[in-house]
Design a protein around this motif. Sequence first.
Motif, PDB file in Angstrom:
ATOM      1  N   LEU A  16       6.045   5.295   6.291  1.00 46.66           N
ATOM      2  CA  LEU A  16       5.532   6.205   6.585  1.00 46.66           C
ATOM      3  C   LEU A  16       3.936   6.177   6.221  1.00 46.66           C
ATOM      4  N   ILE A  17       3.615   5.606   5.164  1.00 49.19           N
ATOM      5  CA  ILE A  17       2.667   5.827   4.792  1.00 49.19           C
ATOM      6  C   ILE A  17       1.937   4.400   5.009  1.00 49.19           C
ATOM      7  N   GLY A  18       2.558   3.454   4.607  1.00 51.18           N
ATOM      8  CA  GLY A  18       2.309   1.637   5.943  1.00 51.18           C
ATOM      9  C   GLY A  18       1.863   2.008   7.087  1.00 51.18           C
ATOM     10  N   PHE A  19       3.086   3.095   7.898  1.00 57.48           N
ATOM     11  CA  PHE A  19       3.097   3.524   9.136  1.00 57.48           C
ATOM     12  C   PHE A  19       1.576   3.863   9.686  1.00 57.48           C
ATOM     13  N   GLY A  20       0.507   4.699   8.989  1.00 54.21           N
ATOM     14  CA  GLY A  20      -0.876   5.531   8.260  1.00 54.21           C
ATOM     15  C   GLY A  20      -0.951   4.688   8.793  1.00 54.21           C
ATOM     16  N   PHE A  21      -1.385   2.961   7.180  1.00 50.43           N
ATOM     17  CA  PHE A  21      -1.988   2.228   7.459  1.00 50.43           C
ATOM     18  C   PHE A  21      -3.071   1.267   8.572  1.00 50.43           C
ATOM     19  N   VAL A  22      -1.377   1.169   8.780  1.00 51.59           N
ATOM     20  CA  VAL A  22      -1.730  -0.110  10.211  1.00 51.59           C
ATOM     21  C   VAL A  22      -1.675   0.664  11.342  1.00 51.59           C
ATOM     22  N   THR A  23      -2.213   1.896  11.281  1.00 51.64           N
ATOM     23  CA  THR A  23      -2.445   2.480  12.689  1.00 51.64           C
ATOM     24  C   THR A  23      -4.059   2.757  12.736  1.00 51.64           C
ATOM     25  N   VAL A  24      -4.301   2.887  11.231  1.00 48.32           N
ATOM     26  CA  VAL A  24      -5.866   3.079  11.320  1.00 48.32           C
ATOM     27  C   VAL A  24      -6.730   2.001  12.006  1.00 48.32           C
ATOM     28  N   PHE A  25      -5.918   0.122  11.213  1.00 52.66           N
ATOM     29  CA  PHE A  25      -6.048  -1.265  11.867  1.00 52.66           C
ATOM     30  C   PHE A  25      -6.112  -0.994  13.332  1.00 52.66           C
ATOM     31  N   ALA A  26      -5.230  -0.656  13.816  1.00 54.94           N
ATOM     32  CA  ALA A  26      -5.037  -0.869  15.315  1.00 54.94           C
ATOM     33  C   ALA A  26      -6.220   0.226  16.192  1.00 54.94           C
ATOM     34  N   LEU A  27      -5.843   1.840  15.814  1.00 54.08           N
ATOM     35  CA  LEU A  27      -7.338   2.323  15.960  1.00 54.08           C
ATOM     36  C   LEU A  27      -8.676   1.672  16.188  1.00 54.08           C
ATOM     37  N   VAL A  28      -8.583   0.942  15.230  1.00 56.00           N
ATOM     38  CA  VAL A  28      -9.780   0.184  15.454  1.00 56.00           C
ATOM     39  C   VAL A  28     -10.184  -1.035  16.561  1.00 56.00           C
ATOM     40  N   LYS A  29      -9.135  -1.639  16.507  1.00 57.57           N
ATOM     41  CA  LYS A  29      -9.107  -2.176  17.672  1.00 57.57           C
ATOM     42  C   LYS A  29      -9.514  -1.728  18.933  1.00 57.57           C
ATOM     43  N   VAL A  30      -8.580  -0.748  19.046  1.00 49.80           N
ATOM     44  CA  VAL A  30      -8.907   0.619  20.190  1.00 49.80           C
ATOM     45  C   VAL A  30     -10.095   0.737  20.470  1.00 49.80           C
ATOM     46  N   PHE A  31     -11.135   1.435  19.967  1.00 46.69           N
ATOM     47  CA  PHE A  31     -12.433   1.818  19.366  1.00 46.69           C
ATOM     48  C   PHE A  31     -12.789   0.184  19.598  1.00 46.69           C
ATOM     49  N   ASN A  32     -12.613  -0.974  19.682  1.00 47.09           N
ATOM     50  CA  ASN A  32     -13.357  -2.082  19.777  1.00 47.09           C
ATOM     51  C   ASN A  32     -13.533  -2.531  21.298  1.00 47.09           C
ATOM     52  N   SER A  33     -11.841  -1.851  21.653  1.00 48.45           N
ATOM     53  CA  SER A  33     -11.627  -1.880  23.210  1.00 48.45           C
ATOM     54  C   SER A  33     -11.012  -3.597  23.452  1.00 48.45           C
ATOM     55  N   ASN A  34     -10.278  -3.779  21.974  1.00 52.13           N
ATOM     56  CA  ASN A  34      -9.261  -4.661  21.574  1.00 52.13           C
ATOM     57  C   ASN A  34      -8.029  -4.680  22.288  1.00 52.13           C
ATOM     58  N   VAL A  54       0.676  -1.394   0.202  1.00 52.31           N
ATOM     59  CA  VAL A  54       0.323  -0.274   0.249  1.00 52.31           C
ATOM     60  C   VAL A  54       0.680   1.367  -0.310  1.00 52.31           C
ATOM     61  N   GLY A  55       2.469   0.749   0.664  1.00 54.79           N
ATOM     62  CA  GLY A  55       3.037   2.596   1.081  1.00 54.79           C
ATOM     63  C   GLY A  55       3.240   3.160  -0.436  1.00 54.79           C
ATOM     64  N   MET A  56       3.969   1.330  -1.325  1.00 61.78           N
ATOM     65  CA  MET A  56       4.446   2.310  -2.548  1.00 61.78           C
ATOM     66  C   MET A  56       3.778   2.107  -3.511  1.00 61.78           C
ATOM     67  N   ILE A  57       2.396   1.464  -3.238  1.00 61.07           N
ATOM     68  CA  ILE A  57       1.597   2.113  -4.399  1.00 61.07           C
ATOM     69  C   ILE A  57       1.544   3.987  -3.915  1.00 61.07           C
ATOM     70  N   LEU A  58       0.701   4.158  -3.064  1.00 57.82           N
ATOM     71  CA  LEU A  58       0.003   5.526  -2.329  1.00 57.82           C
ATOM     72  C   LEU A  58       1.484   6.311  -2.796  1.00 57.82           C
ATOM     73  N   ASN A  59       2.968   5.852  -2.892  1.00 57.05           N
ATOM     74  CA  ASN A  59       4.191   6.932  -2.485  1.00 57.05           C
ATOM     75  C   ASN A  59       4.049   7.148  -4.357  1.00 57.05           C
ATOM     76  N   ALA A  60       3.979   6.044  -4.875  1.00 53.36           N
ATOM     77  CA  ALA A  60       3.883   6.113  -6.431  1.00 53.36           C
ATOM     78  C   ALA A  60       3.067   7.538  -7.207  1.00 53.36           C
ATOM     79  N   LEU A  61       1.610   7.558  -6.202  1.00 51.64           N
ATOM     80  CA  LEU A  61       0.693   8.155  -6.522  1.00 51.64           C
ATOM     81  C   LEU A  61       1.141   9.567  -5.993  1.00 51.64           C
ATOM     82  N   LEU A  62       1.631   9.720  -4.827  1.00 53.37           N
ATOM     83  CA  LEU A  62       2.040  11.138  -4.600  1.00 53.37           C
ATOM     84  C   LEU A  62       3.534  11.201  -4.997  1.00 53.37           C
TER      85      LEU A  62
END
Length: 158
Positions: A98-116, A19-27
């Motif tokens: 860095l883009i990959g870090f943001g991408f994965v952080t979204v998944f972690a935040l979803v887990k936090v909101f689900n109290s996991n 995902v990071g490589m694809i979005l970076n290519a666009l960026l």
Amino acid sequence: MIIKHFTFGISIAFISWIVGMILNALLMKTAYYKSISNLNMIESKTLNKNIGIGAFKWVVKNTPFKFFNQKLQLKTKIGLPELEVLRKEMTVAEISHLIGFGFVTVFALVKVFNSNYLFALIIMLVNVLMNLYPSLLQQENKRRIDRLIKVAGRKSRP
């Protein structure tokens, strides 16, 4: 259950690289890219040392991770054009992570909101090791390359 969390964390980190490589290519095609290509999140050598960037660098250089991006190897006795190409490749790797870090952080935040919370913590630990640290290492390496470019630029002038 913890093994399942680690497996998911590693899997999503590998996916984040793509995902990071694809979005970076666009960026890269935007005017914004030049401004983010000179990011410097941690300028302090002491802080980099204290958070373990040196140990991380050793792991990258001395394990199979060294085979992941062959473009990021400094050969001996190279000139200014090769240094500039190397710096560009480092920037691509840094921003992709860095883009990959943001991408994965979204998944972690979803887990936090689900109290996991344990799942979110494990995802973020893997994310820091597989995305944030490589990006910080590239920033440190770019600073070193910038010094070499500066010296090579002075030598190439008449």
